[in-house]
Design a protein around this motif. Structure first.
Motif, PDB file in Angstrom:
ATOM      1  N   GLY A 178       9.807  15.948 -10.155  1.00  0.00           N
ATOM      2  CA  GLY A 178      10.491  14.683  -9.903  1.00  0.00           C
ATOM      3  C   GLY A 178      10.187  14.081  -8.550  1.00  0.00           C
ATOM      4  N   ALA A 179       9.534  14.829  -7.690  1.00  0.00           N
ATOM      5  CA  ALA A 179       9.300  14.378  -6.313  1.00  0.00           C
ATOM      6  C   ALA A 179       8.029  13.540  -6.221  1.00  0.00           C
ATOM      7  CB  ALA A 179       9.228  15.578  -5.382  1.00  0.00           C
ATOM      8  N   THR A 180       7.970  12.487  -7.006  1.00  0.00           N
ATOM      9  CA  THR A 180       6.809  11.595  -6.980  1.00  0.00           C
ATOM     10  C   THR A 180       7.119  10.305  -6.236  1.00  0.00           C
ATOM     11  OG1 THR A 180       7.478  10.699  -9.128  1.00  0.00           O
ATOM     12  CG2 THR A 180       5.858  12.484  -9.147  1.00  0.00           C
ATOM     13  N   HIS A 181       8.217  10.286  -5.487  1.00  0.00           N
ATOM     14  CA  HIS A 181       8.596   9.090  -4.743  1.00  0.00           C
ATOM     15  C   HIS A 181       7.597   8.841  -3.608  1.00  0.00           C
ATOM     16  CE1 HIS A 181      10.390  12.606  -2.926  1.00  0.00           C
ATOM     17  NE2 HIS A 181      10.698  11.953  -1.831  1.00  0.00           N
ATOM     18  N   THR A 182       7.629   7.614  -3.099  1.00  0.00           N
ATOM     19  CA  THR A 182       6.592   7.195  -2.155  1.00  0.00           C
ATOM     20  C   THR A 182       7.163   6.708  -0.827  1.00  0.00           C
ATOM     21  OG1 THR A 182       6.598   4.880  -2.860  1.00  0.00           O
ATOM     22  CG2 THR A 182       5.246   6.413  -4.149  1.00  0.00           C
ATOM     23  N   ARG A 183       6.254   6.410   0.080  1.00  0.00           N
ATOM     24  CA  ARG A 183       6.627   5.862   1.387  1.00  0.00           C
ATOM     25  C   ARG A 183       7.236   4.464   1.256  1.00  0.00           C
ATOM     26  NH1 ARG A 183       6.973   9.559   5.529  1.00  0.00           N
ATOM     27  NH2 ARG A 183       5.839  11.339   4.673  1.00  0.00           N
ATOM     28  N   PHE A 184       6.986   3.800   0.155  1.00  0.00           N
ATOM     29  CA  PHE A 184       7.510   2.454  -0.057  1.00  0.00           C
ATOM     30  C   PHE A 184       9.034   2.463  -0.071  1.00  0.00           C
ATOM     31  CE2 PHE A 184       8.919  -0.986  -2.867  1.00  0.00           C
ATOM     32  CZ  PHE A 184       8.275  -2.076  -2.317  1.00  0.00           C
ATOM     33  N   GLU A 185       9.614   3.227  -0.970  1.00  0.00           N
ATOM     34  CA  GLU A 185      11.075   3.237  -1.061  1.00  0.00           C
ATOM     35  C   GLU A 185      11.729   3.930   0.138  1.00  0.00           C
ATOM     36  OE1 GLU A 185       9.717   6.033  -4.528  1.00  0.00           O
ATOM     37  OE2 GLU A 185       8.966   4.289  -3.447  1.00  0.00           O
ATOM     38  N   HIS A 186      11.043   4.910   0.714  1.00  0.00           N
ATOM     39  CA  HIS A 186      11.579   5.545   1.927  1.00  0.00           C
ATOM     40  C   HIS A 186      11.686   4.540   3.061  1.00  0.00           C
ATOM     41  CE1 HIS A 186      12.077   8.056   5.440  1.00  0.00           C
ATOM     42  NE2 HIS A 186      10.872   7.725   5.884  1.00  0.00           N
ATOM     43  N   ARG A 217       0.831  -1.215   0.000  1.00  0.00           N
ATOM     44  CA  ARG A 217       0.000   0.000   0.000  1.00  0.00           C
ATOM     45  C   ARG A 217       0.859   1.257   0.000  1.00  0.00           C
ATOM     46  NH1 ARG A 217      -1.217   2.739   4.683  1.00  0.00           N
ATOM     47  NH2 ARG A 217      -2.939   4.244   4.559  1.00  0.00           N
ATOM     48  N   LEU A 218       2.059   1.170   0.573  1.00  0.00           N
ATOM     49  CA  LEU A 218       2.935   2.337   0.651  1.00  0.00           C
ATOM     50  C   LEU A 218       3.375   2.829  -0.724  1.00  0.00           C
ATOM     51  CD1 LEU A 218       5.236   1.372   3.677  1.00  0.00           C
ATOM     52  CD2 LEU A 218       3.171   2.782   3.677  1.00  0.00           C
ATOM     53  N   ARG A 219       3.271   1.964  -1.739  1.00  0.00           N
ATOM     54  CA  ARG A 219       3.598   2.388  -3.101  1.00  0.00           C
ATOM     55  C   ARG A 219       2.657   3.484  -3.583  1.00  0.00           C
ATOM     56  NH1 ARG A 219       6.883  -0.938  -6.225  1.00  0.00           N
ATOM     57  NH2 ARG A 219       7.314  -3.034  -5.439  1.00  0.00           N
ATOM     58  N   TYR A 220       1.494   3.577  -2.966  1.00  0.00           N
ATOM     59  CA  TYR A 220       0.464   4.510  -3.415  1.00  0.00           C
ATOM     60  C   TYR A 220       0.276   5.676  -2.441  1.00  0.00           C
ATOM     61  CZ  TYR A 220      -0.216   0.309  -6.113  1.00  0.00           C
ATOM     62  OH  TYR A 220       0.013  -0.781  -6.911  1.00  0.00           O
ATOM     63  N   LEU A 221       1.334   5.967  -1.694  1.00  0.00           N
ATOM     64  CA  LEU A 221       1.324   7.118  -0.782  1.00  0.00           C
ATOM     65  C   LEU A 221       2.535   7.981  -1.091  1.00  0.00           C
ATOM     66  CD1 LEU A 221       0.496   5.358   2.627  1.00  0.00           C
ATOM     67  CD2 LEU A 221      -1.097   6.551   1.108  1.00  0.00           C
ATOM     68  N   TYR A 256      -8.987   1.467   6.964  1.00  0.00           N
ATOM     69  CA  TYR A 256      -7.849   2.368   6.761  1.00  0.00           C
ATOM     70  C   TYR A 256      -6.844   1.777   5.763  1.00  0.00           C
ATOM     71  CZ  TYR A 256      -4.248   5.806   8.023  1.00  0.00           C
ATOM     72  OH  TYR A 256      -3.317   6.809   7.987  1.00  0.00           O
ATOM     73  N   SER A 257      -6.716   0.452   5.761  1.00  0.00           N
ATOM     74  CA  SER A 257      -5.766  -0.199   4.855  1.00  0.00           C
ATOM     75  C   SER A 257      -6.156  -0.019   3.395  1.00  0.00           C
ATOM     76  CB  SER A 257      -5.656  -1.692   5.182  1.00  0.00           C
ATOM     77  OG  SER A 257      -6.847  -2.374   4.837  1.00  0.00           O
ATOM     78  N   LYS A 258      -7.386   0.397   3.135  1.00  0.00           N
ATOM     79  CA  LYS A 258      -7.864   0.607   1.767  1.00  0.00           C
ATOM     80  C   LYS A 258      -7.689   2.050   1.311  1.00  0.00           C
ATOM     81  CE  LYS A 258     -11.362  -3.056   2.093  1.00  0.00           C
ATOM     82  NZ  LYS A 258     -11.088  -3.525   3.462  1.00  0.00           N
ATOM     83  N   LEU A 259      -7.248   2.918   2.206  1.00  0.00           N
ATOM     84  CA  LEU A 259      -7.071   4.330   1.867  1.00  0.00           C
ATOM     85  C   LEU A 259      -5.682   4.593   1.300  1.00  0.00           C
ATOM     86  CD1 LEU A 259      -8.552   6.557   4.743  1.00  0.00           C
ATOM     87  CD2 LEU A 259      -9.287   6.464   2.359  1.00  0.00           C
ATOM     88  N   ASN A 260      -5.619   5.276   0.175  1.00  0.00           N
ATOM     89  CA  ASN A 260      -4.340   5.736  -0.376  1.00  0.00           C
ATOM     90  C   ASN A 260      -4.591   6.902  -1.323  1.00  0.00           C
ATOM     91  OD1 ASN A 260      -4.819   4.606  -3.110  1.00  0.00           O
ATOM     92  ND2 ASN A 260      -4.604   2.634  -2.063  1.00  0.00           N
ATOM     93  N   LEU A 314       3.918   2.600   8.098  1.00  0.00           N
ATOM     94  CA  LEU A 314       2.760   1.833   7.628  1.00  0.00           C
ATOM     95  C   LEU A 314       1.448   2.573   7.870  1.00  0.00           C
ATOM     96  CD1 LEU A 314       3.432  -1.873   8.733  1.00  0.00           C
ATOM     97  CD2 LEU A 314       3.433  -0.958   6.414  1.00  0.00           C
ATOM     98  N   GLY A 315       1.421   3.449   8.854  1.00  0.00           N
ATOM     99  CA  GLY A 315       0.175   4.103   9.247  1.00  0.00           C
ATOM    100  C   GLY A 315      -0.119   5.423   8.567  1.00  0.00           C
ATOM    101  N   HIS A 316       0.679   5.806   7.581  1.00  0.00           N
ATOM    102  CA  HIS A 316       0.384   7.064   6.886  1.00  0.00           C
ATOM    103  C   HIS A 316      -0.887   6.938   6.057  1.00  0.00           C
ATOM    104  CE1 HIS A 316       3.247  10.229   7.609  1.00  0.00           C
ATOM    105  NE2 HIS A 316       4.247   9.370   7.597  1.00  0.00           N
ATOM    106  N   GLY A 317      -1.601   8.065   5.946  1.00  0.00           N
ATOM    107  CA  GLY A 317      -2.816   8.117   5.146  1.00  0.00           C
ATOM    108  C   GLY A 317      -2.545   8.743   3.791  1.00  0.00           C
ATOM    109  N   PRO A 318      -3.597   8.993   3.010  1.00  0.00           N
ATOM    110  CA  PRO A 318      -3.430   9.586   1.685  1.00  0.00           C
ATOM    111  C   PRO A 318      -2.600  10.869   1.717  1.00  0.00           C
ATOM    112  CG  PRO A 318      -5.682   8.850   1.974  1.00  0.00           C
ATOM    113  CD  PRO A 318      -5.009   8.692   3.305  1.00  0.00           C
TER     114      PRO A 318
END
Length: 443
Positions: A81-89, A65-69, A339-343, A129-133
């Protein structure tokens, strides 16, 4: 360092995708679960090998899910260029946490017990893991607006999401139980994410002894000094994606750091006095990134538009949660399944008229609210953004605490008076105080 706060007025009614920089080219090194590892090619840290239980955690819907935050919320509207996500962070933070902990272990034999470093790595991997949109847009702007007085923090949601992840993925749960025979390691992981503070989410008896080793809590999120690997990764990653270079040398700091028994305190991570200039560079980098990205007037305008959309949708969007119960967006913080469905994709669902599962009791109200939300999104996509109409930076002599007692309405009137002449001269439509917000930013 000096704290600065700014007032920014944003018109709210005047008028009315995802690049992953962590490679998907993953190399399986072993068929054995215990020795399973994956390699990620990261633009910041190079080759990152993720091992053991962390591999299984990454390969779950809750972590993916972090790929979409987006990491920087509305920052990509300023820095494309700042389209990076919580996934790679999160993976970068995992890498730095493990590296720093092993450097300290090498220099201080016996300080770390069996499993401590693995717990630190898992905490680093799962800390967001707990970040929202749109990341901090959700917890710093949306939730305070729709739930005034709420004390909810994304760190608490991270702990809940980790527990939910283990519950929903049987293979991960079994592997974790092998790693954590008595349950104490899970409690330590949660405690590290929460900063070692007393909360209802951690069983105090299982972490009491660990809390005496404060250095365990100062690697991932150091609330004592603010010097931690979470910041080091986002300094490097955000700066790289924005094209802004910092001068802080994290490798030098890690090599020179020591664990020392501080008088009347527990053992802590300390720095040599000749590291002062390097640490100054670290905090200067933080200030620079906040000013140029997080507090950029266009970023703030974009993020307030996103919040307006979420607030407009809050009463009509229904998200399935625990037991099939339908939740409003703001209610998802009390239902981790919903909440796990929110991104971030929630905006795309609105904009493209995809079925939203909206309430049918009042079709007219639903239609009007969707129309309002889509109008704001259309403005956002066409870059018809909210504008900054006033700004104030506190001087060193001004009391920062005064912001808590500031008369917002009076401040709005003062901003309106300043901008009224320009508006009338250009023949624009006049606007009132309710058309804009005052945003306070702290560095």
């Amino acid at each position: 360092m000096t704290t600065t706060q700014s007032l920014v007025g944003i018109p709210m009614e005047l008028s009315q995708n995802l690049n992953i920089h962590v490679s998907n080219d993953i190399e399986h090194q072993s068929d054995s679960d215990s020795n399973l590892s994956k390699i990620f090619k990261d633009p910041i840290h190079g080759t990152i090998r993720v091992t053991g239980l962390c591999v299984k955690i990454i390969d779950t819907p809750q972590f993916q899910r972090l790929r979409y935050l987006k990491q920087l919320g509305g920052g990509s509207f300023v820095y494309p260029g700042a389209t990076h996500t919580r996934f790679e962070h999160s993976i970068g933070t995992y890498y730095l946490a493990g590296k720093f902990a092993r450097i300290l272990e090498e220099k201080h034999q016996g300080r770390f017990q069996d499993g401590d470093i693995e717990c630190i790595e898992i905490a680093a991997l799962c800390h967001d893991l707990g970040h929202g949109p749109f990341s901090h847009v959700f917890d710093n702007r949306f939730i305070p607006r729709v739930k005034p007085g709420s004390t909810w923090k994304h760190e608490e949601a991270s702990v809940q999401m980790l527990e939910y992840l283990l519950k929903e993925n049987e293979d991960v749960k079994k592997a974790f139980e092998e790693f954590d025979k008595d349950g104490s390691r899970l409690e330590l992981i949660k405690d590290i994410i929460l900063g070692g503070k007393q909360t209802k989410y951690v069983k105090e008896a299982l972490v009491e002894e660990k809390r005496k080793k404060r250095f365990l809590y100062e690697i991932v999120a150091n609330d004592k000094t603010g010097i931690d690997v979470d910041k080091w990764d986002y300094f490097a990653r955000d700066g790289h994606m924005m094209g802004i270079k910092g001068t802080f040398d994290q490798d030098r700091y890690m090599e020179l750091a020591r664990i020392i028994d501080v008088d009347e305190e527990c053992p802590r991570i300390c720095a040599r006095n000749n590291e002062a200039s390097n640490l100054y560079d670290m905090f200067h980098t933080r200030m620079m990134l906040h000013r140029r990205a997080c507090q950029h007037k266009v970023t703030i305008g974009v993020e307030l538009m996103i919040v307006d959309v979420l607030q407009t949708l809050d009463d009509i969007v229904q998200i399935p949660g625990e037991g099939g119960q339908r939740r409003k967006i703001s209610e998802c913080i009390d239902d981790i399944e919903a909440y796990s469905k929110l991104n971030d994709s929630i905006l795309q669902l609105v904009e493209d008229e995809i079925t939203l599962g909206t309430k049918g009791q009042d079709a007219k109200e639903t239609t009007e609210k969707l129309k309002t939300a889509r109008t704001i999104l259309k403005r956002l996509r066409s870059r018809d953004l909210y504008k900054c109409v006033g700004k104030h930076i506190l001087s060193a002599k001004e009391d920062v605490c005064m912001m808590s007692f500031l008369n917002i309405e009076q401040a709005k009137e003062e901003i309106l008076e300043e901008g009224k002449k320009e508006i009338l001269e250009e023949g624009k439509k006049a606007f009132k105080g309710e058309h804009f917000e005052i945003v306070v930013g702290t560095v």
